[in-house]
Design a protein around this motif. Structure first.
Motif, short mmCIF file in Angstrom:
data_model
loop_
_atom_site.label_atom_id
_atom_site.label_comp_id
_atom_site.label_asym_id
_atom_site.label_seq_id
_atom_site.Cartn_x
_atom_site.Cartn_y
_atom_site.Cartn_z
N LEU A 277 0.85 -1.19 0.00
CA LEU A 277 0.00 0.00 0.00
C LEU A 277 0.88 1.24 0.00
CD1 LEU A 277 -2.60 -1.04 2.74
CD2 LEU A 277 -2.57 -1.64 0.32
N ALA A 278 0.50 2.23 -0.79
CA ALA A 278 1.27 3.47 -0.89
C ALA A 278 0.65 4.56 -0.04
CB ALA A 278 1.33 3.92 -2.35
N VAL A 279 1.49 5.29 0.68
CA VAL A 279 1.04 6.49 1.38
C VAL A 279 1.24 7.66 0.42
CG1 VAL A 279 1.38 8.04 3.34
CG2 VAL A 279 1.58 5.55 3.64
N GLY A 280 0.18 8.02 -0.29
CA GLY A 280 0.22 9.15 -1.19
C GLY A 280 0.48 8.78 -2.63
N THR A 281 0.04 9.66 -3.51
CA THR A 281 0.20 9.44 -4.94
C THR A 281 1.66 9.45 -5.35
OG1 THR A 281 -0.08 11.81 -5.38
CG2 THR A 281 -2.06 10.44 -5.45
N THR A 282 2.52 10.19 -4.63
CA THR A 282 3.93 10.24 -4.99
C THR A 282 4.61 8.90 -4.69
OG1 THR A 282 4.52 11.23 -2.85
CG2 THR A 282 4.08 12.72 -4.69
N SER A 283 4.28 8.29 -3.55
CA SER A 283 4.82 6.96 -3.26
C SER A 283 4.33 5.96 -4.28
CB SER A 283 4.40 6.52 -1.85
OG SER A 283 4.90 7.38 -0.86
N LEU A 284 3.05 6.06 -4.65
CA LEU A 284 2.50 5.13 -5.63
C LEU A 284 3.19 5.27 -6.97
CD1 LEU A 284 -1.21 4.20 -6.11
CD2 LEU A 284 0.22 4.70 -8.08
N ARG A 285 3.38 6.50 -7.44
CA ARG A 285 4.04 6.70 -8.73
C ARG A 285 5.48 6.19 -8.68
NH1 ARG A 285 4.89 11.82 -10.24
NH2 ARG A 285 5.05 11.30 -12.46
N THR A 286 6.14 6.35 -7.54
CA THR A 286 7.50 5.83 -7.40
C THR A 286 7.52 4.32 -7.51
OG1 THR A 286 8.11 7.69 -5.96
CG2 THR A 286 9.51 5.75 -5.88
N LEU A 375 -6.36 13.16 -9.56
CA LEU A 375 -7.70 12.56 -9.60
C LEU A 375 -7.75 11.43 -10.64
CD1 LEU A 375 -10.57 12.67 -8.48
CD2 LEU A 375 -11.12 14.36 -10.23
N LEU A 376 -7.04 11.60 -11.74
CA LEU A 376 -6.96 10.52 -12.73
C LEU A 376 -6.36 9.27 -12.11
CD1 LEU A 376 -5.72 12.29 -15.99
CD2 LEU A 376 -7.99 11.33 -15.58
N LEU A 377 -5.35 9.44 -11.27
CA LEU A 377 -4.72 8.29 -10.62
C LEU A 377 -5.72 7.57 -9.73
CD1 LEU A 377 -1.21 8.22 -8.98
CD2 LEU A 377 -3.18 7.30 -7.77
N VAL A 378 -6.49 8.32 -8.95
CA VAL A 378 -7.51 7.71 -8.10
C VAL A 378 -8.55 6.97 -8.95
CG1 VAL A 378 -9.39 8.20 -6.48
CG2 VAL A 378 -7.17 9.34 -6.22
N ASP A 385 -16.10 4.11 -9.51
CA ASP A 385 -16.45 4.36 -8.11
C ASP A 385 -15.76 5.60 -7.53
OD1 ASP A 385 -18.41 2.58 -7.53
OD2 ASP A 385 -17.21 1.32 -6.18
N TRP A 386 -14.79 6.18 -8.24
CA TRP A 386 -14.18 7.40 -7.72
C TRP A 386 -15.24 8.47 -7.51
CZ3 TRP A 386 -14.30 12.33 -9.57
CH2 TRP A 386 -14.67 12.53 -10.90
N ARG A 387 -16.25 8.49 -8.38
CA ARG A 387 -17.30 9.51 -8.24
C ARG A 387 -18.09 9.28 -6.95
NH1 ARG A 387 -18.19 13.07 -11.99
NH2 ARG A 387 -17.33 12.80 -14.09
N ARG A 388 -18.38 8.03 -6.65
CA ARG A 388 -19.15 7.72 -5.44
C ARG A 388 -18.36 8.10 -4.19
NH1 ARG A 388 -20.56 3.00 -2.58
NH2 ARG A 388 -19.18 1.70 -3.82
N VAL A 389 -17.06 7.87 -4.22
CA VAL A 389 -16.20 8.24 -3.09
C VAL A 389 -16.21 9.75 -2.89
CG1 VAL A 389 -13.79 8.38 -2.34
CG2 VAL A 389 -14.73 6.21 -3.18
N TYR A 390 -16.06 10.52 -3.97
CA TYR A 390 -16.01 11.97 -3.85
C TYR A 390 -17.37 12.55 -3.50
CZ TYR A 390 -11.12 12.71 -4.88
OH TYR A 390 -9.76 12.75 -4.79
N GLU A 391 -18.44 11.98 -4.01
CA GLU A 391 -19.78 12.44 -3.64
C GLU A 391 -20.03 12.19 -2.16
OE1 GLU A 391 -22.33 10.36 -6.31
OE2 GLU A 391 -21.77 11.58 -8.05
#
Length: 414
Positions: A277-286, A375-378, A385-391
């Motif tokens: 699991l990544a903490v943050g989009t930067t860790s994930l991209r790495t 947001l594209l990454l999420v 389901d990203w829309r459901r999470v943000y709603e």
């Protein structure tokens, strides 16, 4: 499992937007880091927790990977001899070193790519800033060498010359808060716009998913036996750049430098196939960039005479189905043959719907701006389901963006 689109280059960024009221943007941090709210998305189900609950929400056999970059005080307010102010926002080093770690240790002078505020009023000649370093008076002089593509190359010189550029920025600079906060940095930001585990100076924006972690939460992770690892990606100002192109094919992803120790690569390899699991989009991209460099290594294409690099579209060209473990082994073999104990590389990797994740199975992250690459990454991780999470976050009063609340996104059965 997220659905895929054939080619992310065909995506329209306008399909990845939502209405974010101004009063939902958190302008200040909470009094305590770990008292932020935590939205948990687990295989389609959403629940509301607090960040202190995170350790109990993680899979017991998970490896949690942090980005330990440290934000530098990259905004410099200099003055012309006539008294007018010029703002310099240091983006990346140019000379004598391009590597951030080396550039921060440079003494006497250096050249950086900068954004210039009030630049039209700065016709020629040097500008200066007087500051304190280690309790003693010091001065910084900046001169513009050239301007191109909205940026300027700035020659910095300072006195005393024995100071490192890191010490210059600590004494002379201001934290580069996100532009949407619309306020000056404060003494509180000097602490709260850094993670408690920040170690390596070089970022001009915080890896904000990590801002929620307190020493107490880190201790709770240890008590639960959750494995952890650290990578370093120096977050660039490009993280705030909106996508202006109608389709992603016309958007140029910003590049960022990162470092991963060989010991961490061995840890990732040993953890297969348990969840990472990544903490943050930067860790994930790495982490995902590490896979693609492993593919390059396995195919014999990894550079030995230049800094290894992941291009924006590498994952979306007809390519490799190399198993993750094989990619990690190939990368470790490359480091071994080059007698290196760490991987220094850069990445422009764009993760968007249609991306197939190779390393990461879940993400801890904040709530991101509409029409952003974050947001594209999420959306790539969660699918529609990203829309459901943000709603849910909007209707349940979550706080958004850098100083906002957090989410734990676990789309797969782990």
């Amino acid at each position: 499992m997220p659905t895929s689109t054939p080619d992310p280059r065909l995506l329209s960024i306008q399909d990845y937007t939502y209405t974010l009221p101004a009063d939902r943007i958190a302008s200040e941090p909470l009094p305590n880091r770990d008292q932020s709210r935590l939205l948990v998305y687990r295989e389609g189900h959403i629940s509301d927790q607090t960040f202190q609950d995170l350790p109990a929400e993680l899979p017991a056999d998970a490896l949690l990977v942090f980005n330990d970059t440290k934000v530098v005080q990259a905004r410099l307010f200099c003055h012309k001899p006539t008294g007018g102010q010029v703002e310099l926002f240091c983006l990346e080093p140019v000379a004598p070193h391009r590597a951030v770690e080396l550039a921060m240790q440079q003494t006497s002078g250096c050249v950086w790519k900068c954004l210039v505020g009030n630049g039209k009023r700065w016709k020629s000649g040097p500008v200066q800033l007087v500051f304190q370093a280690h309790g003693q008076p010091a001065s910084l002089t900046a001169e513009r060498l050239e301007a191109t593509d909205g940026y300027s190359l700035i020659q910095f010189r300072w006195s005393p010359e024995a100071l490192t550029f890191a010490e210059v920025l600590r004494g002379a600079g201001h934290l580069p808060l996100p532009p949407y906060l619309n306020r000056d940095d404060t003494e509180a930001d000097a602490v709260r716009y850094q993670t408690v585990y920040a170690s390596h100076e070089g970022a001009v924006a915080a890896p904000t998913a990590g801002l929620h972690f307190s020493e107490a939460v880190l201790a709770a992770l240890s008590q639960r036996g959750i494995s952890t690892a650290r990578v370093t990606l120096h977050v660039g100002a490009g993280t705030f750049q909106p996508v202006k192109a109608a389709h992603m094919a016309d958007h140029a992803m910003h590049g960022e430098p990162f470092v991963v120790q060989a010991a961490v690569l061995r840890q990732l390899l040993a953890h297969q196939p348990k969840p990472i699991l990544a903490v943050g989009t930067t860790s994930l991209r790495t982490l995902e960039s590490v896979y693609w460099l492993g593919v390059q290594a396995a195919e014999g294409h990894l550079a030995v005479d230049s800094i290894p690099h992941v291009t924006q579209w590498q994952p979306y060209t007809p390519g490799s189905s190399l198993p993750t473990a094989d990619a990690l082994q190939a990368l470790l073999h490359y480091l071994d043959t080059q007698h290196l104990d760490s991987l220094h590389a850069t990445t422009q990797l764009l993760i968007a719907p249609g991306y197939h994740f190779r390393v990461v199975q879940g993400l801890v992250t904040n709530f991101h701006q509409p029409e952003s690459t974050l947001l594209l990454l999420v959306a790539a991780l969660l699918g529609p389901d990203w829309r459901r999470v943000y709603e849910h976050a909007l209707t349940h009063d979550y706080r958004f963006l850098s100083y906002g609340d957090s989410s734990l996104l676990l789309p797969y059965k782990l």
